[in-house]
Design a protein around this motif. Structure first.
Motif, PDB file in Angstrom:
ATOM      1  N   SER A   1      -1.960   3.443  -7.619  1.00 55.22           N
ATOM      2  CA  SER A   1      -2.689   4.260  -8.285  1.00 55.22           C
ATOM      3  C   SER A   1      -2.139   4.968  -9.436  1.00 55.22           C
ATOM      4  O   SER A   1      -3.070   6.199  -9.924  1.00 55.22           O
ATOM      5  CB  SER A   1      -3.714   5.185  -6.925  1.00 55.22           C
ATOM      6  OG  SER A   1      -4.300   3.875  -6.614  1.00 55.22           O
ATOM      7  N   THR A   2      -1.207   6.137  -8.161  1.00 55.26           N
ATOM      8  CA  THR A   2      -0.708   7.397  -9.583  1.00 55.26           C
ATOM      9  C   THR A   2       0.418   6.664 -10.320  1.00 55.26           C
ATOM     10  O   THR A   2      -0.459   7.809 -11.579  1.00 55.26           O
ATOM     11  CB  THR A   2       0.700   7.654  -8.444  1.00 55.26           C
ATOM     12  OG1 THR A   2       0.704   7.653  -7.415  1.00 55.26           O
ATOM     13  CG2 THR A   2       1.939   8.442  -9.278  1.00 55.26           C
TER      14      THR A   2
ATOM     15  N   SER B   1       0.826  -1.007  -0.002  1.00 58.54           N
ATOM     16  CA  SER B   1       0.218   0.005  -0.249  1.00 58.54           C
ATOM     17  C   SER B   1       0.593   1.591  -0.286  1.00 58.54           C
ATOM     18  O   SER B   1       1.470   1.324   0.579  1.00 58.54           O
ATOM     19  CB  SER B   1      -0.870   0.100   1.432  1.00 58.54           C
ATOM     20  OG  SER B   1      -1.396   0.886   1.636  1.00 58.54           O
TER      21      SER B   1
HETATM   22  N1  LIG Z   1      -1.875  14.046  -4.805  1.00 59.19           N
HETATM   23  C1  LIG Z   1      -0.875  14.113  -4.154  1.00 59.19           C
HETATM   24  N2  LIG Z   1      -0.172  14.524  -3.951  1.00 59.19           N
HETATM   25  C2  LIG Z   1       0.971  13.783  -2.500  1.00 59.19           C
HETATM   26  N3  LIG Z   1       1.060  12.894  -2.394  1.00 59.19           N
HETATM   27  C3  LIG Z   1       0.195  11.843  -3.014  1.00 59.19           C
HETATM   28  C4  LIG Z   1      -0.848  12.636  -3.823  1.00 59.19           C
HETATM   29  N4  LIG Z   1      -1.071  11.534  -4.720  1.00 59.19           N
HETATM   30  C5  LIG Z   1      -0.231  10.459  -4.362  1.00 59.19           C
HETATM   31  N5  LIG Z   1       0.432  10.582  -3.393  1.00 59.19           N
HETATM   32  C6  LIG Z   1       1.648   9.634  -2.346  1.00 59.19           C
HETATM   33  O1  LIG Z   1       2.138   9.081  -2.916  1.00 59.19           O
HETATM   34  C7  LIG Z   1       2.042   7.629  -3.195  1.00 59.19           C
HETATM   35  C8  LIG Z   1       2.029   6.556  -3.571  1.00 59.19           C
HETATM   36  O2  LIG Z   1       0.218   6.965  -4.122  1.00 59.19           O
HETATM   37  P1  LIG Z   1      -0.426   5.590  -4.771  1.00 59.19           P
HETATM   38  O3  LIG Z   1      -1.937   6.533  -4.376  1.00 59.19           O
HETATM   39  O4  LIG Z   1      -0.687   5.864  -5.655  1.00 59.19           O
HETATM   40  O5  LIG Z   1      -0.576   4.324  -3.577  1.00 59.19           O
HETATM   41  P2  LIG Z   1      -0.879   3.497  -3.978  1.00 59.19           P
HETATM   42  O6  LIG Z   1      -0.507   2.343  -4.446  1.00 59.19           O
HETATM   43  O7  LIG Z   1      -2.401   2.767  -4.854  1.00 59.19           O
HETATM   44  O8  LIG Z   1      -1.611   2.724  -2.306  1.00 59.19           O
HETATM   45  P3  LIG Z   1      -3.206   2.023  -2.433  1.00 59.19           P
HETATM   46  O9  LIG Z   1      -2.416   0.157  -1.939  1.00 59.19           O
HETATM   47  O10 LIG Z   1      -3.467   2.365  -0.383  1.00 59.19           O
HETATM   48  O11 LIG Z   1      -3.935   2.039  -2.817  1.00 59.19           O
HETATM   49  C9  LIG Z   1       1.727   7.604  -0.909  1.00 59.19           C
HETATM   50  O12 LIG Z   1       2.923   7.745  -0.797  1.00 59.19           O
HETATM   51  C10 LIG Z   1       0.922   9.150  -2.004  1.00 59.19           C
HETATM   52  O13 LIG Z   1       0.949   9.509  -0.172  1.00 59.19           O
END
Ligand SMILES: Nc1ncnc2c1ncn2[C@@H]1O[C@H](COP(=O)(O)OP(=O)(O)OP(=O)(O)O)[C@@H](O)[C@H]1O
Ligand SMILES: [Mg+2]
Lengths: 332, 263
Positions: free
Chosen positions: B53-54, B48
């Motif tokens: 998601s990014t 996580s």
């Molecule tokens: N708009 C934003 N502004 C600042 N930081 C962000 C933003 N979007 C994401 N992050 C940071 O980028 C990192 C990756 O986030 P992301 O949402 O892509 O994670 P993820 O792999 O999808 O996690 P999960 O499995 O929990 O959904 C995280 O540390 C998050 O805090």
């Protein structure tokens, strides 16, 4: 064979045909008022000719309440709703009764300023056509100004809420001009417009415009960004984002603005009519006041109260219609 | 079987940073290189907060890369478009529209609704929401809302479908059904699928390749080819072996992160 006790269903059947004493309370209150009115002699200081209107009104009320009570015997729905309201109706009739006693029977209040119910009813009987005409004038003015103000308010609200550029140029203007009560513009409006009608319509529009603009723009700038993101991954262009996302998402806020504007528009309408617009219900009240015909003033007030509350009720209906999707969401 | 052969995604030295409120820079994605073939089914798996998601948001065009390239069929992605559908982690249905209207939204804004009205009904049937056409989103359960969001993206026939844990809120049974439906659509349409999931079984059951990501900043830890025919039995030895291997990789990546913390 007879069973002892009732099943749940039978119990319900019995409940269904049961008579509710509350449904007779309004009738009793009206009968009481009628008896007082007919049997208690008028104040000896009261020299005007007796009038039949209060008697007619009460007789009518008795007839209607009896019909409702009778219907309540057959329909559960009518009975529940009528029984629920009955105490309020009875209290209201009692209030009329007391008013009649205070004015006609005892003359506790100055007769010029506090006419008895008969005299107010007489105004409706004699002057109804003219009062309706005045109401028509008022509504024409209100609707014109209101429609212009609400449309203009939504337009500027969308522009300011959506575009930085518009917000930069227009927001300061809204902040400074908006809070001025629109009635403060009366002197300027009267000389800037060719007719007092146009001037008043402008003032009403201004009164509606301000809250509508502010709440539309704040509603739109508070829309969750994710809705715009979803819509753009589905192929939405700017125009769709404004009209199919921002506007519906901001609708609850826009309605708050419109409701505020409605109150402001009523105030402005009355002020405008008392300050120079010919005809209209506000003008009527002011004119009758100058002639010391207070019965007419009260009649005018009653018409205003009924009309404005009807308008508000209609607006609420429209809002509930448009915001059905909010059902279950906490409402303001 | 495959209708189209477009929908190829290529990332080269892809980098994405965020600036935190305190002014520090967070690297969400660092130097990601991957070529996803048209019509491929890809799963992204990783801890996580690692940037999955990014990555999807970058492909969808909702965010811009801070370095490197991201290409769709050889053309740089500059903004969102309906040919890259995205099912968000949170369903984000429009609360003011009914289920039917939500699903029809894409067709309506693209003015193709009149020709394809039937398609909306088909999608509703596909995701098992018959009878709920006129319901508003607040009247749906979490799983129903997710299915409606999936239908809303599918109705546009995107070349690339980005799915962010689309079945996270579903019960095991519905989830398996939806997985089969998704496979069917994928085989029928030849859509490129990129799916984020936390469920290793789901990744193995569905994907051609599984991209395992390391903890933040997200790099590709490894890419695993799933060399099994479909339908895949979830209790076949191959399946179980692969599953053990992925869990081991994830575990190892997590441990390494811990070590980094202690250093
Ligand atoms: N708009 C934003 N502004 C600042 N930081 C962000 C933003 N979007 C994401 N992050 C940071 O980028 C990192 C990756 O986030 P992301 O949402 O892509 O994670 P993820 O792999 O999808 O996690 P999960 O499995 O929990 O959904 C995280 O540390 C998050 O805090
Ligand atoms: Mg995520």
């Amino acid at each position: 064979m007879k069973r002892i006790g009732h099943t749940y269903k039978e119990e319900e059947m019995i409940n269904r045909t049961r008579f509710d004493l509350s449904t007779l309370v309004p009738t009793l209150s009206a009968v009481l008022a009628l008896l007082v009115h007919l049997l208690v002699p008028n104040s000896p200081r009261y020299t005007l000719k007796p009038l039949p209107y209060f008697t007619i009104l009460l007789a009518g009320v008795i007839a209607v309440t009896l019909v409702l009570a009778a219907l309540s015997l057959f329909s559960q729905r009518v009975r529940e709703r009528y029984a629920f309201k009955s105490w309020f109706i009875a209290a209201f009739l009692l209030l009329l009764n007391l008013l009649n006693i205070a004015t006609l029977k005892l003359m506790l209040l100055p007769v010029i300023y506090f006419p008895n119910p008969d005299r107010i009813l007489k105004v409706f009987a004699d002057d109804w056509a003219f009062i309706l005409k005045c109401l028509g004038y008022s509504l024409r003015l209100l609707v014109t100004g209101y429609a212009i103000g609400a449309l203009a308010g939504m337009t500027t609200g969308i522009l300011v809420g959506w575009s930085r550029k518009w917000s930069y140029w227009v927001n300061p203007l809204i902040k400074v001009i908006g809070p001025i009560p629109s009635t403060a513009w009366v002197p300027i409006a009267l000389v800037s417009f060719p007719t007092t009608f146009a001037a008043s319509a402008f003032l009403i529009a201004l009164a509606v415009w301000f809250p509508t603009t502010v709440l539309t723009s704040s509603g739109i700038s508070n829309v969750q960004n994710s809705y715009f993101e979803v819509s753009s991954t589905l192929g939405a262009k700017v125009i769709h984002k404004i009209f199919k996302v921002a506007l519906p998402a901001a609708a609850p806020s826009i309605f708050v603005g419109i409701f505020n504007g409605t109150g402001a528009s009523f105030i402005t309408l009355m002020t405008a009519e008392m300050m120079g617009v010919k005809y209209g219900i506000g003008w009527y009240i002011n004119w009758q006041k100058d002639m010391l015909s207070y019965a007419n003033v009260y009649a005018g007030l009653i018409v205003i109260a009924l009309t404005f509350s009807l308008i508000i009720t209609l607006l609420f209906r429209v809002r509930d219609r448009i915001l059905v999707w909010q059902k279950g969401v906490i409402k303001w | 079987m495959v209708e189209r052969l477009t929908g190829e995604i290529r990332a080269e030295n892809l980098r994405k940073e965020f600036i935190r409120p305190d002014g520090q820079t967070v690297v969400a994605i660092n130097d990601v290189n991957v070529a996803i073939k048209a019509g491929e089914f890809i799963s992204l798996i990783g801890p996580s907060g690692c940037g999955k998601s990014t990555f999807l948001r970058l492909v969808a065009g909702l965010a811009r890369p801070d370095g490197g390239f991201l290409l769709l069929d050889g053309v740089p992605i500059t903004g969102p478009g309906y040919e890259r559908g995205l099912v968000f982690q949170d369903p984000t249905l429009f609360p003011w529209l009914t289920v039917f209207e939500n699903i029809a939204f894409g067709l309506k804004v693209r003015s193709t609704y009149h020709d394809k009205k039937q398609e909306v009904q088909d999608m509703i049937r596909l995701v098992g929401l018959e009878g709920f056409e006129k319901a508003y989103p607040h009247q749906l359960s979490g799983g129903m809302a997710q299915r409606a969001a999936l239908a809303r993206a599918l109705v546009n026939h995107p070349k690339v479908l980005l799915l962010d844990e689309p079945f996270g809120a579903l019960d095991a049974f519905t989830r398996m059904n939806m997985q089969d439906e998704l496979l069917r659509i994928w085989q029928e349409r030849g859509t490129t699928m990129i799916m984020v999931t936390h469920d290793v079984d789901e990744a193995i059951y569905l994907s051609d390749r599984i991209i395992v990501m390391s903890p933040r900043p997200a790099k590709i830890e490894c890419i695993i080819n799933v060399e099994m025919g479909r339908p895949r039995g979830r209790d076949l030895p191959d399946f179980l072996r692969l599953r053990a291997r992925i869990l081991q990789i994830l575990d190892f990546a997590g441990k390494r992160e811990e070590i980094q913390y202690y250093l």
